[in-house]
Write a protein that holds these residues in place. Structure first.
Motif, PDB file in Angstrom:
ATOM      1  N   ASP A   8       0.820  -1.206  -0.125  1.00 28.07           N
ATOM      2  CA  ASP A   8       0.045  -0.073  -0.011  1.00 28.07           C
ATOM      3  C   ASP A   8       1.030   1.137   0.029  1.00 28.07           C
ATOM      4  O   ASP A   8       1.845   1.451   0.774  1.00 28.07           O
ATOM      5  CB  ASP A   8      -0.885  -0.154   1.212  1.00 28.07           C
ATOM      6  CG  ASP A   8      -1.994   1.074   1.210  1.00 28.07           C
ATOM      7  OD1 ASP A   8      -3.119   0.831   1.397  1.00 28.07           O
ATOM      8  OD2 ASP A   8      -1.807   2.176   0.824  1.00 28.07           O
ATOM      9  N   ASP A  10       2.297   5.031   0.431  1.00 29.57           N
ATOM     10  CA  ASP A  10       2.028   5.931   1.611  1.00 29.57           C
ATOM     11  C   ASP A  10       1.525   6.968   1.036  1.00 29.57           C
ATOM     12  O   ASP A  10       2.077   7.896   0.204  1.00 29.57           O
ATOM     13  CB  ASP A  10       3.304   6.333   2.347  1.00 29.57           C
ATOM     14  CG  ASP A  10       3.981   4.689   2.853  1.00 29.57           C
ATOM     15  OD1 ASP A  10       3.121   4.129   3.331  1.00 29.57           O
ATOM     16  OD2 ASP A  10       5.037   4.813   2.638  1.00 29.57           O
ATOM     17  N   TYR A  49       1.701  13.224   5.383  1.00 26.44           N
ATOM     18  CA  TYR A  49       1.929  12.909   6.912  1.00 26.44           C
ATOM     19  C   TYR A  49       1.841  14.261   7.835  1.00 26.44           C
ATOM     20  O   TYR A  49       1.417  14.282   9.107  1.00 26.44           O
ATOM     21  CB  TYR A  49       2.700  11.849   7.269  1.00 26.44           C
ATOM     22  CG  TYR A  49       2.455  10.321   7.013  1.00 26.44           C
ATOM     23  CD1 TYR A  49       2.390   9.875   5.498  1.00 26.44           C
ATOM     24  CD2 TYR A  49       1.916   9.425   7.921  1.00 26.44           C
ATOM     25  CE1 TYR A  49       1.643   8.599   5.098  1.00 26.44           C
ATOM     26  CE2 TYR A  49       1.545   8.201   7.645  1.00 26.44           C
ATOM     27  CZ  TYR A  49       1.467   8.011   6.039  1.00 26.44           C
ATOM     28  OH  TYR A  49       0.681   6.806   5.888  1.00 26.44           O
ATOM     29  N   GLU A 110      -2.884   0.065  -4.009  1.00 28.89           N
ATOM     30  CA  GLU A 110      -2.557  -1.029  -3.198  1.00 28.89           C
ATOM     31  C   GLU A 110      -2.728  -2.587  -3.976  1.00 28.89           C
ATOM     32  O   GLU A 110      -3.430  -2.615  -5.161  1.00 28.89           O
ATOM     33  CB  GLU A 110      -3.468  -1.274  -2.013  1.00 28.89           C
ATOM     34  CG  GLU A 110      -4.937  -1.173  -2.235  1.00 28.89           C
ATOM     35  CD  GLU A 110      -5.829  -1.230  -1.122  1.00 28.89           C
ATOM     36  OE1 GLU A 110      -5.690  -2.189  -0.366  1.00 28.89           O
ATOM     37  OE2 GLU A 110      -6.852  -0.652  -0.941  1.00 28.89           O
ATOM     38  N   LYS A 132      10.264  -3.019  -2.290  1.00 29.18           N
ATOM     39  CA  LYS A 132      10.137  -1.585  -1.922  1.00 29.18           C
ATOM     40  C   LYS A 132      11.169  -0.659  -2.361  1.00 29.18           C
ATOM     41  O   LYS A 132      11.292   0.359  -2.900  1.00 29.18           O
ATOM     42  CB  LYS A 132      10.194  -1.560  -0.311  1.00 29.18           C
ATOM     43  CG  LYS A 132       8.920  -1.735   0.326  1.00 29.18           C
ATOM     44  CD  LYS A 132       8.832  -2.004   1.750  1.00 29.18           C
ATOM     45  CE  LYS A 132       9.664  -0.993   2.724  1.00 29.18           C
ATOM     46  NZ  LYS A 132       8.844   0.131   3.160  1.00 29.18           N
ATOM     47  N   SER A 144       4.235   0.816   2.117  1.00 27.18           N
ATOM     48  CA  SER A 144       4.374   0.111   3.301  1.00 27.18           C
ATOM     49  C   SER A 144       3.731  -1.365   2.910  1.00 27.18           C
ATOM     50  O   SER A 144       2.982  -1.465   1.800  1.00 27.18           O
ATOM     51  CB  SER A 144       3.524   0.591   4.323  1.00 27.18           C
ATOM     52  OG  SER A 144       4.005   1.687   4.832  1.00 27.18           O
ATOM     53  N   SER A 158       0.321  -4.441   6.755  1.00 24.45           N
ATOM     54  CA  SER A 158       0.740  -3.283   5.702  1.00 24.45           C
ATOM     55  C   SER A 158       0.476  -2.040   6.237  1.00 24.45           C
ATOM     56  O   SER A 158       1.255  -1.055   6.405  1.00 24.45           O
ATOM     57  CB  SER A 158       0.262  -3.386   4.385  1.00 24.45           C
ATOM     58  OG  SER A 158      -1.216  -2.888   4.202  1.00 24.45           O
ATOM     59  N   ASP A 159      -0.689  -1.962   7.246  1.00 22.45           N
ATOM     60  CA  ASP A 159      -0.952  -0.819   7.863  1.00 22.45           C
ATOM     61  C   ASP A 159      -0.542  -0.610   9.128  1.00 22.45           C
ATOM     62  O   ASP A 159      -0.810   0.575   9.783  1.00 22.45           O
ATOM     63  CB  ASP A 159      -2.889  -0.756   7.898  1.00 22.45           C
ATOM     64  CG  ASP A 159      -3.381   0.600   8.080  1.00 22.45           C
ATOM     65  OD1 ASP A 159      -2.765   1.385   7.317  1.00 22.45           O
ATOM     66  OD2 ASP A 159      -4.346   0.570   8.797  1.00 22.45           O
ATOM     67  N   HIS A 161       2.623  -0.468  10.137  1.00 25.24           N
ATOM     68  CA  HIS A 161       3.879   0.423  10.478  1.00 25.24           C
ATOM     69  C   HIS A 161       4.012   1.371   9.248  1.00 25.24           C
ATOM     70  O   HIS A 161       4.136   0.840   7.911  1.00 25.24           O
ATOM     71  CB  HIS A 161       5.090  -0.259  10.438  1.00 25.24           C
ATOM     72  CG  HIS A 161       6.065   0.511  10.680  1.00 25.24           C
ATOM     73  ND1 HIS A 161       7.519  -0.025  10.930  1.00 25.24           N
ATOM     74  CD2 HIS A 161       6.533   1.766  10.411  1.00 25.24           C
ATOM     75  CE1 HIS A 161       8.448   0.712  11.120  1.00 25.24           C
ATOM     76  NE2 HIS A 161       7.675   1.982  10.795  1.00 25.24           N
ATOM     77  N   LYS A 162       3.256   2.539   9.403  1.00 17.75           N
ATOM     78  CA  LYS A 162       3.395   3.407   8.156  1.00 17.75           C
ATOM     79  C   LYS A 162       3.893   4.739   8.317  1.00 17.75           C
ATOM     80  O   LYS A 162       3.773   4.924   9.449  1.00 17.75           O
ATOM     81  CB  LYS A 162       1.975   3.627   7.431  1.00 17.75           C
ATOM     82  CG  LYS A 162       1.516   3.174   6.049  1.00 17.75           C
ATOM     83  CD  LYS A 162      -0.016   3.129   6.108  1.00 17.75           C
ATOM     84  CE  LYS A 162      -0.403   2.738   4.577  1.00 17.75           C
ATOM     85  NZ  LYS A 162       0.515   3.170   3.520  1.00 17.75           N
ATOM     86  N   PRO A 163       4.497   5.595   7.605  1.00 18.27           N
ATOM     87  CA  PRO A 163       4.978   5.044   6.359  1.00 18.27           C
ATOM     88  C   PRO A 163       6.225   4.340   6.294  1.00 18.27           C
ATOM     89  O   PRO A 163       6.788   4.237   7.306  1.00 18.27           O
ATOM     90  CB  PRO A 163       5.264   6.507   5.792  1.00 18.27           C
ATOM     91  CG  PRO A 163       5.709   7.338   6.744  1.00 18.27           C
ATOM     92  CD  PRO A 163       5.124   6.741   8.064  1.00 18.27           C
ATOM     93  N   ASP A 164       6.485   3.886   4.957  1.00 19.19           N
ATOM     94  CA  ASP A 164       7.822   2.915   4.679  1.00 19.19           C
ATOM     95  C   ASP A 164       7.964   1.722   5.521  1.00 19.19           C
ATOM     96  O   ASP A 164       9.109   1.385   5.803  1.00 19.19           O
ATOM     97  CB  ASP A 164       9.017   4.013   4.791  1.00 19.19           C
ATOM     98  CG  ASP A 164      10.326   3.697   3.487  1.00 19.19           C
ATOM     99  OD1 ASP A 164       9.981   2.750   3.055  1.00 19.19           O
ATOM    100  OD2 ASP A 164      11.351   3.991   4.234  1.00 19.19           O
TER     101      ASP A 164
END
Ligand code: TTP
Ligand code: MG
Length: 346
Positions: A8, A10, A49, A110, A132, A144, A158-159, A161-164
């Motif tokens: 997904d 960011d 962000y 995504e 990535k 992510s 995937s959600d 730890h965002k971003p990267d």
């Protein structure tokens, strides 16, 4: 052993704008409708962000976003996003071809990847890390990624730890990973189900696991079974190149001013139905369901659907169903937005 990844991007639209305007780096960026100095009536598509630090979120009224951070960079969405999306999906498809895995694009930013051929979660993690990097080298954008034994876990990961981010949930860790999460993390749990579950004392996945399948089915019908299975991290859906959910075609419009009188609202609905019908003809599909959306001035939103006895392309049928469904929402309260959508396409 099945290994599934979910990729997904960011802050996708906003990240593209940031890339295109290096001078905006570090500034809050909001993609969406024109704020018109705080009087704009549309919504936020997404925010980077930095802008999220001010409390700006997707789907929020643009006027509210403007109040939260008037000096953010406000930009209208543009076609470039679709082109970047296509290039990222092409990259994923190329890379997955190398290892003989499927790619399932689920939205503009995504996709699910079948990484089973990696043979282990460690190898899959290395593969995802390279992926990535490849996305970053090609597009200067971060993604992510979540890796798990199925789509459900991969998507939540995937959600996580965002971003990267890159989060791997090994099969033996699945139940512990899910337990502390809020039920809203599960598929199909929206605000209404969340409220219903809360009344039953269920707020986290751990709470949900206290209930037997029979109890959940009694309360929620077939969806109860889905909840029971999700709480245990069970999900057998395959990663498939064909889209898993039937497509739908729809249009919506936000009025320049809130309207109470049914006449002009129905006239606007007819225009939407005409546009939807044009899209139906262009795509050469038949529809079997008609759904209308009505959002009142206070943002309370209602939708109502009708399933037709047979699939059709008929404009009179679409018009009649739209009228009939919309009528019941009108005349009492000021309306801000209406939408018309057809589904079950074939
Ligand atoms: P998301 O992946 O939901 O959001 P995002 O990529 O902007 O941010 P995140 O880092 O949390 O993943 O949606 C992808 C794009 O879809 C988003 O950039 C803009 C668009 N979008 C809308 O236009 N309206 C919406 O309500 C949402 C949620 C997304
Ligand atoms: Mg995203």
């Amino acid at each position: 052993m099945r290994i599934v990844a979910h990729v997904d991007m960011d802050a996708f639209f906003a990240a593209i704008e940031e890339r295109e305007h290096p001078e905006w780096h570090g500034k809050p960026i909001v993609v969406g409708a024109d704020p018109e100095g705080g009087r704009g009536r549309g919504v936020v598509s997404t925010a980077n962000y930095k802008a999220r630090e001010f409390g700006i979120r997707s789907a929020m009224p643009i006027s509210l976003a403007w109040r939260k951070c008037p000096y953010a960079m406000f930009v209208r969405p543009r076609q470039l996003y679709g082109e970047v999306s296509d290039k990222i999906m092409a990259l994923l498809t190329r890379e997955l071809k190398e290892i003989g895995g499927a790619v399932e694009a689920v939205s503009v930013d995504e996709a699910y990847l079948d990484l089973s051929s990696c043979g282990s979660f460690e190898v899959a993690e290395q593969f995802a890390r390279r992926l990535k990097q490849a996305i970053f080298w090609q597009e200067r954008l971060t993604a992510s990624v979540g890796i798990g034994p199925n789509k459900l876990v991969a998507k939540i990961a995937s959600d996580f730890h965002k971003p990267d981010g890159l989060t791997v949930v090994q099969p033996k860790m699945v139940e512990a990973f899910l337990a502390p999460l809020h039920v809203r993390a599960l598929r199909g749990v929206g605000p209404k189900t969340e409220e219903h579950l809360k009344r039953l004392g269920i707020q986290t996945v751990r709470d949900l696991k206290e209930h037997t399948e029979t109890e959940l089915v009694e309360t929620f019908g077939v969806f109860g079974r889905a909840l029971f299975r999700q709480a245990r991290g069970i999900d057998e859906r395959a990663v498939s190149e064909a889209p898993e959910e039937a497509k739908s075609i729809g249009r919506q419009t936000t009025f320049a001013q809130d309207i109470v009188k049914p006449g002009p609202i129905l006239a606007a609905a007819m225009k939407l139905a005409e546009k939807v019908h044009r899209d139906i003809m262009a795509e050469r599909v038949n529809f079997r369901t008609v759904t209308v959306t009505c959002r009142y001035a206070d943002f309370e939103t209602h939708t109502k659907s009708r399933t037709l006895p047979t699939a059709t392309q008929s404009f009179p049928t679409l018009k009649a169903a739209t009228m009939k469904l919309l009528w019941q929402f009108l005349g009492k309260r000021p309306v801000r937005l209406i939408g018309v959508r057809v589904g079950k396409l074939d």
